[in-house]
Design a protein around this motif. Structure first.
Motif, PDB file in Angstrom:
ATOM      1  N   LEU A  44       0.831  -1.205   0.000  1.00  0.00           N
ATOM      2  CA  LEU A  44       0.000   0.000   0.000  1.00  0.00           C
ATOM      3  C   LEU A  44       0.865   1.254   0.000  1.00  0.00           C
ATOM      4  CD1 LEU A  44      -2.796   1.197   0.022  1.00  0.00           C
ATOM      5  CD2 LEU A  44      -2.851   0.970   2.510  1.00  0.00           C
ATOM      6  N   LEU A  45       1.996   1.217   0.693  1.00  0.00           N
ATOM      7  CA  LEU A  45       2.881   2.386   0.701  1.00  0.00           C
ATOM      8  C   LEU A  45       3.428   2.673  -0.698  1.00  0.00           C
ATOM      9  CD1 LEU A  45       4.910   2.005   4.026  1.00  0.00           C
ATOM     10  CD2 LEU A  45       2.848   3.348   3.574  1.00  0.00           C
ATOM     11  N   ALA A  46       3.711   1.613  -1.448  1.00  0.00           N
ATOM     12  CA  ALA A  46       4.170   1.805  -2.822  1.00  0.00           C
ATOM     13  C   ALA A  46       3.091   2.488  -3.659  1.00  0.00           C
ATOM     14  CB  ALA A  46       4.552   0.462  -3.435  1.00  0.00           C
ATOM     15  N   LEU A  47       1.827   2.128  -3.410  1.00  0.00           N
ATOM     16  CA  LEU A  47       0.715   2.776  -4.113  1.00  0.00           C
ATOM     17  C   LEU A  47       0.562   4.229  -3.662  1.00  0.00           C
ATOM     18  CD1 LEU A  47      -1.819  -0.193  -3.945  1.00  0.00           C
ATOM     19  CD2 LEU A  47      -0.652   0.656  -5.997  1.00  0.00           C
ATOM     20  N   PHE A  48       0.790   4.486  -2.383  1.00  0.00           N
ATOM     21  CA  PHE A  48       0.773   5.871  -1.890  1.00  0.00           C
ATOM     22  C   PHE A  48       1.814   6.710  -2.625  1.00  0.00           C
ATOM     23  CE2 PHE A  48      -1.158   5.569   2.666  1.00  0.00           C
ATOM     24  CZ  PHE A  48      -2.354   5.169   2.109  1.00  0.00           C
ATOM     25  N   GLU A  49       2.992   6.130  -2.839  1.00  0.00           N
ATOM     26  CA  GLU A  49       4.055   6.858  -3.530  1.00  0.00           C
ATOM     27  C   GLU A  49       3.644   7.187  -4.964  1.00  0.00           C
ATOM     28  OE1 GLU A  49       6.984   8.247  -2.638  1.00  0.00           O
ATOM     29  OE2 GLU A  49       6.272   7.839  -0.600  1.00  0.00           O
ATOM     30  N   TYR A  51      -6.675  -8.494  -0.545  1.00  0.00           N
ATOM     31  CA  TYR A  51      -6.045  -7.185  -0.722  1.00  0.00           C
ATOM     32  C   TYR A  51      -6.734  -6.365  -1.805  1.00  0.00           C
ATOM     33  CZ  TYR A  51      -2.064  -4.287   0.565  1.00  0.00           C
ATOM     34  OH  TYR A  51      -1.283  -3.291   1.092  1.00  0.00           O
ATOM     35  N   SER A  52      -7.041  -7.006  -2.931  1.00  0.00           N
ATOM     36  CA  SER A  52      -7.688  -6.273  -4.017  1.00  0.00           C
ATOM     37  C   SER A  52      -9.075  -5.788  -3.597  1.00  0.00           C
ATOM     38  CB  SER A  52      -7.792  -7.146  -5.269  1.00  0.00           C
ATOM     39  OG  SER A  52      -8.533  -8.328  -5.007  1.00  0.00           O
ATOM     40  N   PHE A  95      -8.866   7.932  -3.861  1.00  0.00           N
ATOM     41  CA  PHE A  95      -8.307   6.640  -4.243  1.00  0.00           C
ATOM     42  C   PHE A  95      -8.839   6.078  -5.566  1.00  0.00           C
ATOM     43  CE2 PHE A  95      -7.846   6.510   0.480  1.00  0.00           C
ATOM     44  CZ  PHE A  95      -6.466   6.467   0.505  1.00  0.00           C
ATOM     45  N   ASP A  96      -9.464   6.900  -6.379  1.00  0.00           N
ATOM     46  CA  ASP A  96      -9.970   6.405  -7.659  1.00  0.00           C
ATOM     47  C   ASP A  96      -8.835   5.791  -8.489  1.00  0.00           C
ATOM     48  OD1 ASP A  96     -11.957   6.062  -9.718  1.00  0.00           O
ATOM     49  OD2 ASP A  96     -10.924   7.681 -10.788  1.00  0.00           O
ATOM     50  N   GLY A  97      -9.022   4.546  -8.935  1.00  0.00           N
ATOM     51  CA  GLY A  97      -8.031   3.882  -9.776  1.00  0.00           C
ATOM     52  C   GLY A  97      -6.952   3.121  -9.046  1.00  0.00           C
ATOM     53  N   ILE A  98      -6.976   3.105  -7.714  1.00  0.00           N
ATOM     54  CA  ILE A  98      -5.888   2.467  -6.967  1.00  0.00           C
ATOM     55  C   ILE A  98      -5.889   0.952  -7.137  1.00  0.00           C
ATOM     56  CG2 ILE A  98      -7.118   2.203  -4.759  1.00  0.00           C
ATOM     57  CD1 ILE A  98      -4.508   3.067  -3.378  1.00  0.00           C
ATOM     58  N   ALA A  99      -7.061   0.343  -7.311  1.00  0.00           N
ATOM     59  CA  ALA A  99      -7.121  -1.108  -7.506  1.00  0.00           C
ATOM     60  C   ALA A  99      -6.458  -1.502  -8.826  1.00  0.00           C
ATOM     61  CB  ALA A  99      -8.569  -1.594  -7.466  1.00  0.00           C
ATOM     62  N   ALA A 100      -6.663  -0.706  -9.873  1.00  0.00           N
ATOM     63  CA  ALA A 100      -6.040  -0.984 -11.168  1.00  0.00           C
ATOM     64  C   ALA A 100      -4.530  -0.818 -11.090  1.00  0.00           C
ATOM     65  CB  ALA A 100      -6.616  -0.056 -12.235  1.00  0.00           C
ATOM     66  N   LYS A 101      -4.068   0.156 -10.319  1.00  0.00           N
ATOM     67  CA  LYS A 101      -2.622   0.343 -10.126  1.00  0.00           C
ATOM     68  C   LYS A 101      -2.017  -0.884  -9.440  1.00  0.00           C
ATOM     69  CE  LYS A 101      -2.862   5.382  -9.680  1.00  0.00           C
ATOM     70  NZ  LYS A 101      -2.146   5.680 -10.936  1.00  0.00           N
ATOM     71  N   TYR A 102      -2.742  -1.411  -8.478  1.00  0.00           N
ATOM     72  CA  TYR A 102      -2.263  -2.606  -7.771  1.00  0.00           C
ATOM     73  C   TYR A 102      -2.167  -3.783  -8.732  1.00  0.00           C
ATOM     74  CZ  TYR A 102      -2.573  -6.744  -4.756  1.00  0.00           C
ATOM     75  OH  TYR A 102      -2.368  -7.967  -4.157  1.00  0.00           O
ATOM     76  N   GLN A 103      -3.154  -3.915  -9.598  1.00  0.00           N
ATOM     77  CA  GLN A 103      -3.138  -5.005 -10.564  1.00  0.00           C
ATOM     78  C   GLN A 103      -1.946  -4.886 -11.507  1.00  0.00           C
ATOM     79  OE1 GLN A 103      -5.180  -7.575 -10.438  1.00  0.00           O
ATOM     80  NE2 GLN A 103      -4.158  -8.576 -12.178  1.00  0.00           N
TER      81      GLN A 103
END
Length: 356
Positions: free
Chosen positions: A98-103, A276-277, A291-299
């Motif tokens: 999650l921290l990587a996604l925050f970055e 997680y997803s 957080f719009d789009g954060i799930a796609a970034k994780y994928q």
């Protein structure tokens, strides 16, 4: 004359009875209450916390926040961007993902700053209460570094009420109790794919006696070592959410009730690492402006570089069936808290339209 004296005496007795009855009614409600309040105030507060936690356990009419607690935040949508996110991440629950996604959000100018409390070590001679006060001071220092919103504060710290700011957004993730404990056990010995040798020896190994560095989790449990049997260790996640009250470090029914209450009262969402997803999708639904789009970034992140694999503990040996049975009993309070959070989270996914 005799009858007059007798009537006066009867009236006097009746008056005394009436006064006594009135005083009894008054004192019955006030005096015991005053005495109990003064002598047993702490225990009364604990009972109230338990009662509130039992109340917020109820899930009625498709709602997942407390039926009789109007300030509960769990599952409530949040609009706008002028918010502070508080992520007091539980160790070994996938927080670096999650921290990587925050970055990424920060690089896209969607988060102004991400402030960490990591690297701050509480002196052991301060004791529990002193240590928590020192940590709260560190959190306040982190808040002072924030110049613009939205921003985030993250770190491995127990729940603290950030009372300097209006309506901070608390989020978190927990993990299946035995899996988390086993992962933590081996991480402290061997690190993971991102751990440097220097950090491993200076930070992780320093709290473990050298003779136990190569001991398996099975051996630790079967030899009844403190590292695998201490109630304060086997109730780690529950105490983490309970907070900084000294009683939170002592496993009890009150600790569990208080942890549950904090989830409902203070957190917008608490997910589970096993989904997680789903957790990221819920973040999108509840806080689309942030957080719009954060799930796609994780994928995309998972397909390009498996961040989760690189943060798994090294040399992890799974517990035996015998050890699982022993630990299921030792982790009883942790499982009660985990199932509570998981049930809340599953209901929240249904409410916001996230498919399992």
């Amino acid at each position: 004359m005799y009858w007059r004296r007798r009537v006066k005496c009867s009236n006097l007795i009746l008056l005394i009875i009436l006064i006594s009855a009135s005083m009894f009614v008054i004192l019955k409600g006030s005096l015991p209450h005053i005495l109990i309040t003064r002598i047993f105030a702490d225990e009364r507060n604990m009972k109230e916390s338990r009662a509130m936690a039992e109340d917020v356990n109820s899930v009625t009419n498709g709602q997942i926040w407390a039926s009789n607690y109007t300030k509960a935040k769990y599952g409530r949508p949040i609009t706008g961007k002028d918010h502070l996110i508080v992520y007091n991440r539980v160790p070994k629950c996938g927080s670096r993902t999650l921290l990587a996604l925050f970055e990424q959000l920060k690089n896209e100018k969607r988060l102004a700053t991400v402030i960490s409390t990591q690297g701050f070590h509480v002196p052991r001679d301060l004791g529990f209460a002193g240590g928590q006060r020192a940590l709260k001071d560190r959190i306040n220092q982190a808040i002072d570094q924030i110049k613009h919103l939205p921003s985030a504060i993250e770190g491995h710290f127990r729940f603290h009420s950030v009372d300097r700011l209006k309506n901070p957004i608390y989020i978190n993730i927990i993990r299946e109790p035995l899996d988390r404990m086993v992962s933590q056990y081996y991480y402290r010995r061997f690190g993971d794919g991102q751990t440097s040798d220097r950090f491993l020896k200076k930070e992780l190994n320093r709290v473990i006696d050298s003779e136990y560095l190569n001991q398996t989790f099975n051996d630790c449990v079967l030899s009844d070592r403190t590292e695998c049997s201490n109630p304060r260790i086997t109730s780690f996640q529950t105490s983490f959410f309970c907070g900084i009250h000294p009683n939170c470090s002592i496993p009890s029914a009150w600790t569990l009730a208080e942890a549950k209450r904090k989830v409902d009262e203070d957190y917008t969402v608490v997910g589970v690492a096993e989904d997680y997803s789903g957790f990221l999708s819920v973040l999108e639904k509840l806080m689309p402006d942030l957080f719009d789009g954060i799930a796609a970034k994780y994928q995309m992140q998972s397909e390009g570089q498996n961040k989760t694999e690189s943060t798994k503990s090294i040399k992890l040996s799974p517990p035996s069936p015998e050890v699982r049975k022993i630990m299921r009993e030792r982790l009883d309070m942790e499982y009660k808290f985990y199932e509570f959070v998981k049930e809340r989270f599953e209901q929240l996914k249904i409410n916001v339209g996230v498919m399992s």
